[in-house]
Design a protein around this motif. Structure first.
Motif, short mmCIF file in Angstrom:
data_model
loop_
_atom_site.label_atom_id
_atom_site.label_comp_id
_atom_site.label_asym_id
_atom_site.label_seq_id
_atom_site.Cartn_x
_atom_site.Cartn_y
_atom_site.Cartn_z
N ILE A 287 1.31 1.08 -1.65
CA ILE A 287 0.41 -0.03 -1.29
C ILE A 287 -0.88 0.11 -2.08
CG2 ILE A 287 -0.89 -1.12 0.58
CD1 ILE A 287 1.23 -0.07 2.50
N VAL A 288 -1.17 -0.89 -2.89
CA VAL A 288 -2.38 -0.88 -3.70
C VAL A 288 -3.42 -1.72 -3.00
CG1 VAL A 288 -3.28 -1.16 -6.02
CG2 VAL A 288 -0.83 -0.81 -5.70
N GLN A 289 -4.55 -1.10 -2.71
CA GLN A 289 -5.59 -1.78 -1.94
C GLN A 289 -6.89 -1.83 -2.74
OE1 GLN A 289 -6.42 0.03 1.86
NE2 GLN A 289 -8.44 -0.95 2.02
N LYS A 290 -7.48 -3.03 -2.78
CA LYS A 290 -8.79 -3.20 -3.39
C LYS A 290 -9.57 -4.15 -2.50
CE LYS A 290 -11.05 -4.34 -7.78
NZ LYS A 290 -10.85 -4.78 -9.19
N GLY A 291 -10.56 -3.58 -1.83
CA GLY A 291 -11.29 -4.37 -0.85
C GLY A 291 -10.34 -4.78 0.28
N ARG A 292 -10.27 -6.07 0.55
CA ARG A 292 -9.38 -6.56 1.60
C ARG A 292 -8.02 -6.96 1.08
NH1 ARG A 292 -13.29 -10.42 5.37
NH2 ARG A 292 -14.81 -8.78 5.93
N LYS A 293 -7.84 -6.85 -0.22
CA LYS A 293 -6.56 -7.23 -0.83
C LYS A 293 -5.61 -6.03 -0.87
CE LYS A 293 -8.61 -10.75 -3.87
NZ LYS A 293 -8.81 -11.15 -5.29
N GLU A 294 -4.36 -6.27 -0.49
CA GLU A 294 -3.33 -5.24 -0.54
C GLU A 294 -2.07 -5.82 -1.18
OE1 GLU A 294 -2.38 -3.51 3.17
OE2 GLU A 294 -4.31 -2.47 3.42
N VAL A 295 -1.46 -5.05 -2.05
CA VAL A 295 -0.20 -5.47 -2.67
C VAL A 295 0.80 -4.32 -2.53
CG1 VAL A 295 0.96 -6.24 -4.76
CG2 VAL A 295 -1.41 -6.93 -4.32
N PRO A 296 1.93 -4.54 -1.83
CA PRO A 296 2.94 -3.49 -1.69
C PRO A 296 3.91 -3.50 -2.88
CG PRO A 296 3.57 -5.38 -0.37
CD PRO A 296 2.25 -5.74 -1.01
#
Length: 372
Positions: A287-296
């Protein structure tokens, strides 16, 4: 071994051919056996001064120079030289003192693995007729500017530099076989492995990986985030597979692993494969998280294995693993499809996306990435 140098030249003759002697000295030094090189030191007068390229390369007499010759003999043991060029000119200083100066070029090689190389030196040798025979009383030897190594005595800098050159060449060759981002093999190295593979015994297995949803990471969070995912994938594969296995990133978000194992039967091979896959899928999702954005991000894995004595190449096994990978893509991704000897025998769908997996946190205003 050649005849003794004293048998080839008349050192007692006042009109001796000193240019010819100088050429023979360099030929024997670079191409001769240890005994021949040691014999050359007998030509030096006790008070002979030797000056070389390095800042500390100054020897006041023959005895201080002998240990350096011994080191040179040891260092050039595994090198083969041929003198490709010699130039020498003689200048009469006095009736009993003559100067010979010029340059020498050598072609050599260290072993069959490396191509030939060429090195050269400039020299000045002062001969003096003493007590009825010619002796060397002064030597100045230097490496051309582009080959110089500061602080190194001449003999070591010449032989040592050749070794360093080939060590550097080996390092560059190794780097050329690696993917710069992950440190795994690259496509070129993998192709070489595939071409040179000779299956003798054991089960040959190919794993073909594709990252699911990787494009969304680049599009949403940026390519720096995508690079972190690729690096983490490389680490996961290195932790799961053995050092002797061939791990490669073959382009974009595609990876593969080639390996051989010895197992008694198909069931045992299947157990080994399933164990590897379960470990892989347990690392999912990334899970890549940057701020409130997450991409699995998950894996789609295709596997192909062939048992003993199969008339098969790794290229064919890898192609079948690629086909198996597309099977799992069609089935919904996040899983694996296993072919045993080109027949689909098992599909494993990954566990829930709610599992912990691996998390990469991207700092908002920097390029750092923290892995949990």
């Amino acid at each position: 071994m050649r005849t003794r140098i004293y048998d080839e030249f008349d050192f007692f003759a006042p009109d001796m051919d000193l240019c010819g002697l100088t050429k023979e000295i360099w030929c024997r030094f670079f191409t001769g056996e240890a005994e021949e090189v040691e014999e050359l030191t007998e030509l030096l007068a006790e008070d002979c001064v030797i000056v070389g390229t390095g800042k500390s390369e100054f020897y006041e007499n023959r005895n201080t120079f002998l240990p350096i010759v011994a080191k040179a003999i040891q260092q050039k043991t595994h090198m083969n030289f041929t003198v490709s060029h010699f130039y020498g000119k003689e200048k009469v200083i006095t009736e009993h003192t003559r100067l010979v100066y010029g340059d020498v070029a050598m072609v050599g090689n260290i072993d069959e693995k490396h191509s030939k190389f060429q090195v050269g030196i400039h020299y000045t040798i002062l001969y003096q007729y003493r007590e009825g025979r010619w002796k060397i009383i002064y030597i100045n030897q230097s490496i051309p500017d582009h080959l110089q190594k500061g602080g190194k005595y001449f003999l070591k800098s010449l032989v040592g530099q050749i070794q360093e050159i080939w060590q550097y060449a080996d390092e560059m060759s190794e780097l050329a076989q690696k993917d710069a981002l992950t440190g795994l093999m690259n496509r070129t190295a993998l192709d070489t492995r595939v071409k040179t593979f000779q299956k003798e015994k054991g089960t040959a297995i190919a794993f073909y990986f594709d990252l699911d949803n990787f494009k969304a990471v680049n599009d949403t969070l940026g390519h720096a985030a995508g690079d972190l995912v690729l690096k983490k994938t490389g680490e996961i594969l290195q932790n799961i597979f053995r050092k002797e296995d061939s791990l490669a990133r073959i382009g974009g978000d595609e990876f593969c692993v080639l390996l051989e194992i010895e197992v008694p039967n198909r069931d045992a091979a299947l157990q080994v494969i399933q164990k590897k896959i379960r470990r892989l899928l347990n690392c999912m999702p990334i899970i890549v998280q940057k701020g409130r954005k997450e991409v699995p991000v998950t894996f789609s894995v295709g596997v192909c294995a062939y048992m003993d004595k199969q008339d098969i190449t790794f290229k064919e096994i890898l192609e079948s693993a690629d086909d198996a990978m597309y099977e799992i893509k069609k089935a919904g991704k996040n899983g694996a499809c296993i072919y045993l000897e080109n027949s689909a025998v098992r599909k494993i769908i990954g566990t829930s996306m709610q599992q912990s997996g691996t998390r990469i946190v991207i700092c908002e205003n920097t390029s750092c990435g923290e892995v949990e």
